[in-house]
Design an enzyme around this catalytic site. Structure first.
Site, PDB file in Angstrom:
ATOM      1  N   LYS A   1     -84.296   4.520  23.214  1.00 24.65           N
ATOM      2  CA  LYS A   1     -82.820   4.717  23.820  1.00 24.65           C
ATOM      3  C   LYS A   1     -82.996   5.937  24.497  1.00 24.65           C
ATOM      4  O   LYS A   1     -83.259   7.008  23.738  1.00 24.65           O
ATOM      5  CB  LYS A   1     -81.771   4.457  23.103  1.00 24.65           C
ATOM      6  CG  LYS A   1     -80.495   4.480  23.875  1.00 24.65           C
ATOM      7  CD  LYS A   1     -79.342   4.227  22.892  1.00 24.65           C
ATOM      8  CE  LYS A   1     -77.817   4.059  23.434  1.00 24.65           C
ATOM      9  NZ  LYS A   1     -77.017   3.846  22.705  1.00 24.65           N
TER      10      LYS A   1
ATOM     11  N   SER B   1     -74.129   0.168  24.034  1.00 23.50           N
ATOM     12  CA  SER B   1     -74.742   0.777  24.999  1.00 23.50           C
ATOM     13  C   SER B   1     -76.380   0.809  24.878  1.00 23.50           C
ATOM     14  O   SER B   1     -77.009   1.116  25.959  1.00 23.50           O
ATOM     15  CB  SER B   1     -74.400   2.032  25.009  1.00 23.50           C
ATOM     16  OG  SER B   1     -74.515   2.760  23.894  1.00 23.50           O
TER      17      SER B   1
ATOM     18  N   SER C   1     -72.936  -0.362  19.528  1.00 26.38           N
ATOM     19  CA  SER C   1     -73.822  -0.029  20.565  1.00 26.38           C
ATOM     20  C   SER C   1     -75.183  -0.575  20.216  1.00 26.38           C
ATOM     21  O   SER C   1     -76.089  -0.692  20.961  1.00 26.38           O
ATOM     22  CB  SER C   1     -74.134   1.248  21.025  1.00 26.38           C
ATOM     23  OG  SER C   1     -72.931   1.676  21.707  1.00 26.38           O
TER      24      SER C   1
END
Length: 518
Positions: free
Chosen positions: A112, A184, A208
């Site tokens: 990420k 996210s 997330s």
């Protein structure tokens, strides 16, 4: 942070056409043996000289070049990925002691974008060092394939920003629906779902990892807070932030987990969390009979996300029967006290904590004109078109208006501790539960505010053909039990399937229904 905000605007016909062409091209190149390959499959192929890390990386790079222009799950590719692959192949051939290489040796992983790497990726000149988890991955011999996209600022700049959108890459798309990928850690889940990488890492403050895993029919592990290093990860709140794997199988995620757990000298973390790391690692808990004797709680208030969706309801109830057949004891119709009071106290605490932690993070950067949250706000205003400031930055502004942990914030934190103690902890201990089971990511806030772990596994599709998962949450350090439960459920159901050519064709034939404007 994850939200259910989903309206998108994109040229659907051209997107679908590109995916169709990518799917056709992908099949024509004969890489089907790598598609959906697990870490175990790959390592066996290495051992039998049927595959090299170079060929593996080349496969994923081709997948990215074909699918990513549409799905936008990958932000950037590591220029050194092939070099790292060659290095892994050389080590395997000439230097390796048989049986001593890590399960992740020579395995490509996407990170990420909020996880720092000190290499040729875009953050190189800014960050002082690799993130703690990246240091551990490199030590394990993993190949840093690149960075996965994420919702802008981990979806904490503004709740009006659509899930999966970021200023550098645009709007990420769910490969099953071309709609909301959730966030996210959207790019990590999109990329895993579509075989653009072998394994991936996401982060979670509240939902997330669990939410995008659910929406993209992959599995994810939200770890006990403090079980992995915080160092080098862009923060929201160290009280809730955690790094965790998003993968296609529970087994793959466990191999990642074994590589990344533990803190390092750059952490300002509680050393006590190391007590939760089991001797011998987590792979020992991959048991097909892992459901036997487990007490699983059901809080029907967490099933409200099903609504009147008869398909999802029927699927979930069938899965509950599967859990029983596997030997689990289900304790139904439980209640968590004051479950609706969490969100307001959580928000009060987070906005103040974000300012403290983001200022500290930015101040440590090596070469950056942005040194504080106020600098970020000013930068967005100056570059309003590029940063799509029409989406807003109200969370940044709220955080900037705080002044440390004052009376209101202390009261909120005390209330969260009380709600956790009298709610989830009391429920688990009073009923002697091993885990709480719930559909989707409805339990995320309960797990988030207490720093508790959760594992989510693919469970099926709702009536709109949107994927969803089944989540198992537990008390701090209960990852071994959760892995046993999740692995046994996964092996009993095997729901996970990649997006299919026929799905894209059907969407193409009905593309007009997806013309949605913001």
């Amino acid at each position: 942070m994850a939200t259910k905000y989903s309206p998108l605007s994109f040229p659907v016909f051209s997107s679908l056409l590109l995916i169709l062409l990518a799917t056709i091209s992908y099949r024509a190149h004969g890489f089907s043996s790598i598609r959906e390959a697990t870490v175990r499959d790959i390592q066996l192929a290495f051992k039998q000289n049927q595959l090299t890390s170079r060929k593996l990386v080349e496969f994923y790079l081709k997948q990215i070049s074909r699918l990513n222009p549409v799905l936008k799950g990958v932000l950037e590719v590591n220029p050194d990925a092939l070099y790292q692959a060659d290095k892994a192949d050389h080590e395997r051939k000439f230097k390796a002691t048989p049986g001593l290489l890590s399960a992740l040796h020579g395995i490509p992983i996407l990170l990420k974008d909020n996880i720092a790497t000190k290499d040729k990726l875009n953050s190189t000149a800014v960050v002082p060092r690799d993130a703690g988890v990246v240091t551990k991955l490199r030590k394990a011999g993993a190949i840093i394939l690149g960075k996965a996209t994420m919702s802008e600022w981990a979806h904490y700049r503004s709740y009006e920003i659509p899930n999966g959108w970021n200023a550098r890459c645009g709007q990420g798309k769910n490969p099953y629906t071309l709609g909301d990928p959730c966030g996210s850690s959207s790019g990590s889940a999109i990329s895993i779902a579509t075989n653009m990488t072998a394994v991936s890492l996401g982060t979670e403050t509240d939902g997330s990892i669990l939410c995008p895993s659910s929406y993209n029919l992959v599995m994810g592990i939200k770890l006990t807070v403090g079980l992995t290093s915080w160092a080098g990860v862009i923060p929201i709140s160290q009280r809730q932030d955690t790094v965790g794997p998003i993968c296609r199988t529970v087994e793959d995620a466990v191999y990642v987990l074994d590589a990344i757990v533990g803190i390092n000298h750059d952490d300002n973390a509680k050393i006590g969390t190391s007590q939760y790391i089991p001797q011998g690692g987590y792979a020992q808990f991959l048991k097909v009979d892992g459901l036997r004797g487990k007490r699983l709680g059901i809080v029907r208030d967490l099933f409200n996300n099903i609504g009147d969706d008869t398909i999802m309801n029927s699927t979930v109830e069938q899965h509950l029967k599967t859990l029983r057949r596997g030997g689990a004891i289900l304790v139904d119709n439980l209640k968590i006290a004051n479950i609706d009071e969490i969100s307001s106290s959580e928000e009060t605490a987070l906005v103040a904590e974000f300012k403290i932690y983001i200022n500290a993070y930015l101040n440590e950067l090596v070469a950056s004109p942005i040194r504080s949250l106020s600098d970020l706000i000013a930068f967005n205003k100056k570059n309003s078109e590029l940063e799509r400031l029409d989406y807003g930055q109200e969370q940044f502004i709220k955080a900037e208006a705080t002044n440390g942990i004052g009376k209101a914030e202390k009261a909120a934190l005390e209330n969260l501790a009380k709600l956790t103690r009298e709610g989830f902890v009391k429920l688990m201990t009073k009923n002697k539960l091993d885990a709480l089971v719930s559909p989707g990511y409805s339990v995320s806030s309960i797990l988030a505010v207490g720093g508790f772990p959760g594992v989510i596994v693919p469970a099926g599709f709702d009536s709109d053909r949107v994927p969803f998962g089944l989540c198992f949450g537990g008390l701090k350090g209960s990852e071994p039990k959760l892995i046993e439960i999740a692995y046994a459920f996964e092996q009993a159901t095997k729901i996970r399937k990649p997006p299919k050519f026929n799905t894209y064709k059907a969407l193409l034939n009905n593309y007009s229904q997806f013309k949605v404007s913001i």
